[in-house]
Scaffold this motif. Structure first.
Motif, mmCIF file in Angstrom:
data_model
loop_
_atom_site.group_PDB
_atom_site.id
_atom_site.type_symbol
_atom_site.label_atom_id
_atom_site.label_comp_id
_atom_site.label_asym_id
_atom_site.label_seq_id
_atom_site.Cartn_x
_atom_site.Cartn_y
_atom_site.Cartn_z
ATOM 1 N N THR A 1 114.835 -44.239 -108.594
ATOM 2 C CA THR A 1 113.874 -43.821 -109.611
ATOM 3 C C THR A 1 114.638 -43.297 -110.815
ATOM 4 N N VAL A 2 114.195 -43.675 -111.995
ATOM 5 C CA VAL A 2 114.780 -43.141 -113.229
ATOM 6 C C VAL A 2 113.646 -42.589 -114.086
ATOM 7 N N HIS A 3 113.775 -41.326 -114.494
ATOM 8 C CA HIS A 3 112.807 -40.699 -115.389
ATOM 9 C C HIS A 3 113.316 -40.833 -116.816
ATOM 10 N N VAL A 4 112.572 -41.519 -117.648
ATOM 11 C CA VAL A 4 113.007 -41.810 -119.007
ATOM 12 C C VAL A 4 112.147 -40.998 -119.968
ATOM 13 N N ALA A 5 112.743 -39.942 -120.509
ATOM 14 C CA ALA A 5 111.968 -39.050 -121.371
ATOM 15 C C ALA A 5 112.819 -38.280 -122.365
ATOM 16 N N GLY A 6 114.133 -38.337 -122.253
ATOM 17 C CA GLY A 6 114.964 -37.485 -123.087
ATOM 18 C C GLY A 6 115.054 -36.097 -122.495
ATOM 19 N N ASN A 7 115.309 -35.096 -123.334
ATOM 20 C CA ASN A 7 115.499 -33.740 -122.815
ATOM 21 C C ASN A 7 114.160 -33.088 -122.482
ATOM 22 N N TYR A 8 114.233 -31.865 -121.959
ATOM 23 C CA TYR A 8 113.021 -31.191 -121.494
ATOM 24 C C TYR A 8 112.018 -31.003 -122.624
ATOM 25 N N ALA A 9 112.492 -30.633 -123.818
ATOM 26 C CA ALA A 9 111.580 -30.392 -124.941
ATOM 27 C C ALA A 9 110.822 -31.667 -125.306
ATOM 28 N N GLU A 10 111.496 -32.807 -125.311
ATOM 29 C CA GLU A 10 110.832 -34.072 -125.612
ATOM 30 C C GLU A 10 109.795 -34.411 -124.544
ATOM 31 N N LEU A 11 110.162 -34.205 -123.293
ATOM 32 C CA LEU A 11 109.248 -34.464 -122.183
ATOM 33 C C LEU A 11 107.997 -33.614 -122.305
ATOM 34 N N ALA B 1 120.693 -30.801 -118.363
ATOM 35 C CA ALA B 1 120.497 -31.712 -117.238
ATOM 36 C C ALA B 1 119.625 -31.088 -116.163
ATOM 37 N N GLY B 2 119.861 -29.810 -115.844
ATOM 38 C CA GLY B 2 119.072 -29.141 -114.818
ATOM 39 C C GLY B 2 117.616 -29.010 -115.202
ATOM 40 N N ARG B 3 117.363 -28.606 -116.465
ATOM 41 C CA ARG B 3 115.981 -28.460 -116.923
ATOM 42 C C ARG B 3 115.256 -29.804 -116.949
ATOM 43 N N ALA B 4 115.936 -30.843 -117.448
ATOM 44 C CA ALA B 4 115.295 -32.158 -117.526
ATOM 45 C C ALA B 4 115.029 -32.732 -116.146
ATOM 46 N N PHE C 1 108.134 -20.245 -100.409
ATOM 47 C CA PHE C 1 108.042 -21.476 -101.186
ATOM 48 C C PHE C 1 106.953 -21.387 -102.241
ATOM 49 N N GLY C 2 105.814 -20.785 -101.879
ATOM 50 C CA GLY C 2 104.626 -20.869 -102.707
ATOM 51 C C GLY C 2 104.650 -20.034 -103.964
ATOM 52 N N ALA C 3 105.337 -18.907 -103.956
ATOM 53 C CA ALA C 3 105.316 -18.033 -105.129
ATOM 54 C C ALA C 3 105.766 -18.742 -106.404
ATOM 55 N N PRO C 4 106.896 -19.453 -106.401
ATOM 56 C CA PRO C 4 107.298 -20.133 -107.640
ATOM 57 C C PRO C 4 106.363 -21.257 -108.063
ATOM 58 N N THR C 5 105.616 -21.836 -107.125
ATOM 59 C CA THR C 5 104.755 -22.966 -107.481
ATOM 60 C C THR C 5 103.589 -22.538 -108.363
ATOM 61 N N LEU C 6 103.300 -21.246 -108.406
ATOM 62 C CA LEU C 6 102.211 -20.767 -109.254
ATOM 63 C C LEU C 6 102.582 -20.774 -110.731
ATOM 64 N N LEU C 7 103.868 -20.852 -111.020
ATOM 65 C CA LEU C 7 104.351 -20.759 -112.395
ATOM 66 C C LEU C 7 104.148 -22.076 -113.143
ATOM 67 N N PRO C 8 104.015 -22.000 -114.468
ATOM 68 C CA PRO C 8 104.125 -23.217 -115.265
ATOM 69 C C PRO C 8 105.524 -23.809 -115.120
ATOM 70 N N ALA C 9 105.615 -25.118 -115.177
ATOM 71 C CA ALA C 9 106.931 -25.754 -115.096
ATOM 72 C C ALA C 9 107.825 -25.300 -116.244
ATOM 73 N N SER C 10 107.230 -25.024 -117.404
ATOM 74 C CA SER C 10 108.022 -24.580 -118.551
ATOM 75 C C SER C 10 108.678 -23.237 -118.278
ATOM 76 N N THR C 11 108.003 -22.373 -117.534
ATOM 77 C CA THR C 11 108.590 -21.085 -117.168
ATOM 78 C C THR C 11 109.659 -21.275 -116.105
ATOM 79 N N PHE C 12 109.349 -22.077 -115.098
ATOM 80 C CA PHE C 12 110.295 -22.268 -114.001
ATOM 81 C C PHE C 12 111.553 -22.989 -114.477
ATOM 82 N N ALA C 13 111.392 -23.898 -115.434
ATOM 83 C CA ALA C 13 112.547 -24.649 -115.928
ATOM 84 C C ALA C 13 113.595 -23.731 -116.553
ATOM 85 N N ARG C 14 113.172 -22.541 -117.002
ATOM 86 C CA ARG C 14 114.131 -21.606 -117.607
ATOM 87 C C ARG C 14 115.109 -21.039 -116.590
#
Length: 472
Positions: free
Chosen positions: A308-318, A171-174, A152-165
């Motif tokens: 819960t609703v996350h209101v931010a647009g796509n990943y780049a906007e967030l 939809a998945g990235r956002a 579990f822990g190995a991916p948590t070290l990454l930036p979210a921007s890297t993991f989102a790829r």
């Protein structure tokens, strides 16, 4: 009989008090406010009978908390309720990333990202109860389940921007990015995947539940248990210096590190006082509660069923919005978290008037008014929302800090969750709950595992206090 004083009655202060009282320690809790609960308070607002949570609202980390499970708070009136859909992240054009409690149901809605979502979250969710033994305590210790934690822990070290790829669809990235943004950190920073992965995994195991009757029900259940164990609570008692602390064998502080430094003054070792004074604050929250007739007319039908609703647009906007906030700039389109707790707990509504909980990420200490920016973001994905508002109640960053002194500048996380503070807490040490004064401990959300109504910061600190007392 050993004695203890707990300063602060948030969920961590109450958890510490309960753990101590359960071992026969005579506990007194001192609370500055007139009501207990810290961030887990609720009250009627805007419309008589309409129930709003003041801060903490959705509880994926609390339902399966080892502390909550150990003390069976359901015996004291706590009842969890779940929405049909845990979380939705709407996108322009009526699409959305949709998070269900089921890993497989979530994956089924993500198209070609489905197999990747199952690969990432399937195994951790299945083993979350074992995993929580390790992630709900200090990170720098010998784990009970090393292989499970390592996977579990190995991916948590990454930036979210890297993991989102990992995810190929918008939809998945956002969907992942919106949960990772709960860290209040720029998403290209290391370890910003950690909070997102923790919340998603906990949710897949236990769901994004709400407390029936409002988050205050969590505090009320803890208070009832504490009193059954012989503990006492005094409200309206603000401790500002060490002379005001009653004599006790141990003292627990459910406070921000800077507040503890102010109370203890020269009693703190110089290096610890310096660390507590330099403790870094995170961005702020700007909160608006709405009374909405007929609910929110989300374009995406799944958002109408989501707690819960996350209101931010796509990943780049967030990601851009979170960068702006961290740099001290108010984004034109901020990340807005929306809570529709009434979908799981209808008693919070009054007829067809429903309570809507929301806050935007803003710079720490932001002095402007983000109300219209919040409304515009919701309106973007729910045309006609503005016309359904029958009332609203605003709580600025300053007002949040007045409501709860731990929330300086609107920082509801009680400190920036950067690598150092997420890993160690207020200072670099293997004992994050110690303040360097024998018998005194910090048990607030500034310590691991961090914010939430799970009570584990308090439970972990109490374990050290009990060992000090010889009750371990």
């Amino acid at each position: 009989m050993s004695t203890a004083v707990v300063v602060g009655s948030g969920p961590n202060g109450l958890a510490a008090a309960i753990c101590l009282a359960a071992k026969g320690v005579q506990v007194t809790v001192l609370e500055a406010a007139d009501a207990v609960g810290g961030g887990t308070r609720s009250a009627e607002a805007i419309v008589p009978g309409l129930l709003h949570d003041h801060c903490s609202a959705i509880h994926p980390m609390a339902v399966g908390s080892p502390f909550v499970g150990r003390f069976n708070l359901q015996r004291y009136g706590l009842s969890w309720r779940w929405p049909e859909i845990d979380c939705a992240h709407p996108l322009d054009g009526g699409r959305a990333g949709v998070l269900h409690r089921s890993v497989h149901q979530t994956a089924a809605g993500l198209g070609r990202d489905g197999p990747r979502w199952r690969l990432v979250f399937g195994s951790p969710a299945a083993h979350f109860d074992a995993l929580s033994d390790d992630i709900m305590g200090p990170l720098l210790r010998v784990p009970r389940h090393p292989l499970t934690l390592a996977r579990f822990g190995a991916p948590t070290l990454l930036p979210a921007s890297t993991f989102a790829r990992v995810f190929r669809t918008e939809a998945g990235r956002a969907l992942f990015g919106g949960v990772a943004a709960h860290a209040f950190r720029p998403l290209h920073y290391p370890m910003t995947s950690a909070i997102g992965m923790g919340i998603i995994t906990a949710g897949h195991r236990h769901g994004w539940a709400v407390a029936q009757g409002g988050s205050q029900a969590i505090a009320d259940a803890m208070v009832s248990l504490l009193r059954d164990l012989g503990g006492t609570i005094e409200t309206g008692v603000r401790v500002q210096n060490s002379a005001q602390l009653p004599p006790a064998d141990v003292t627990m502080f459910d406070l921000a590190p800077s507040a503890i430094a102010g109370i203890l003054g020269d009693r703190l070792p110089r290096r610890i006082a310096s660390a507590f004074t330099r403790f870094r604050r995170g961005p702020g929250a700007f909160k608006v509660d709405f009374a909405v007739e007929g609910g929110v007319p989300w374009t995406n039908p799944d958002a109408r069923l989501a707690g819960t609703v996350h209101v931010a647009g796509n990943y780049a906007e967030l990601a851009a919005a979170e960068r702006d906030v961290h740099a001290g700039r108010m984004p034109a389109r901020p990340f807005v978290l929306v809570g529709q707790q009434y979908l799981a707990d209808p008693q919070r509504s009054v007829g067809d008037i429903h309570p809507l909980w929301s806050y935007a990420h803003v710079p720490n200490g932001y002095t402007g008014d983000a109300t219209q920016a919040i409304i515009a973001q919701i309106e973007r994905f729910a045309p006609g929302f503005r016309d359904r508002i029958v009332g609203q109640a605003v709580r600025t960053t300053t007002q949040l800090a007045t409501f709860n002194a731990n929330y300086a500048g609107g920082d509801i996380m009680t400190g920036a969750k950067d690598i150092r503070q997420l890993t160690f807490g207020p200072r670099i040490t293997l004992s994050p709950y110690s303040v360097g004064v024998p018998g005194m401990y910090i048990c607030s959300a500034a310590t691991p595992p961090g914010p939430g109504a799970h009570g584990m910061c308090g439970a972990n600190a109490a374990a050290l206090a009990l060992a000090y007392l010889g009750h371990g």
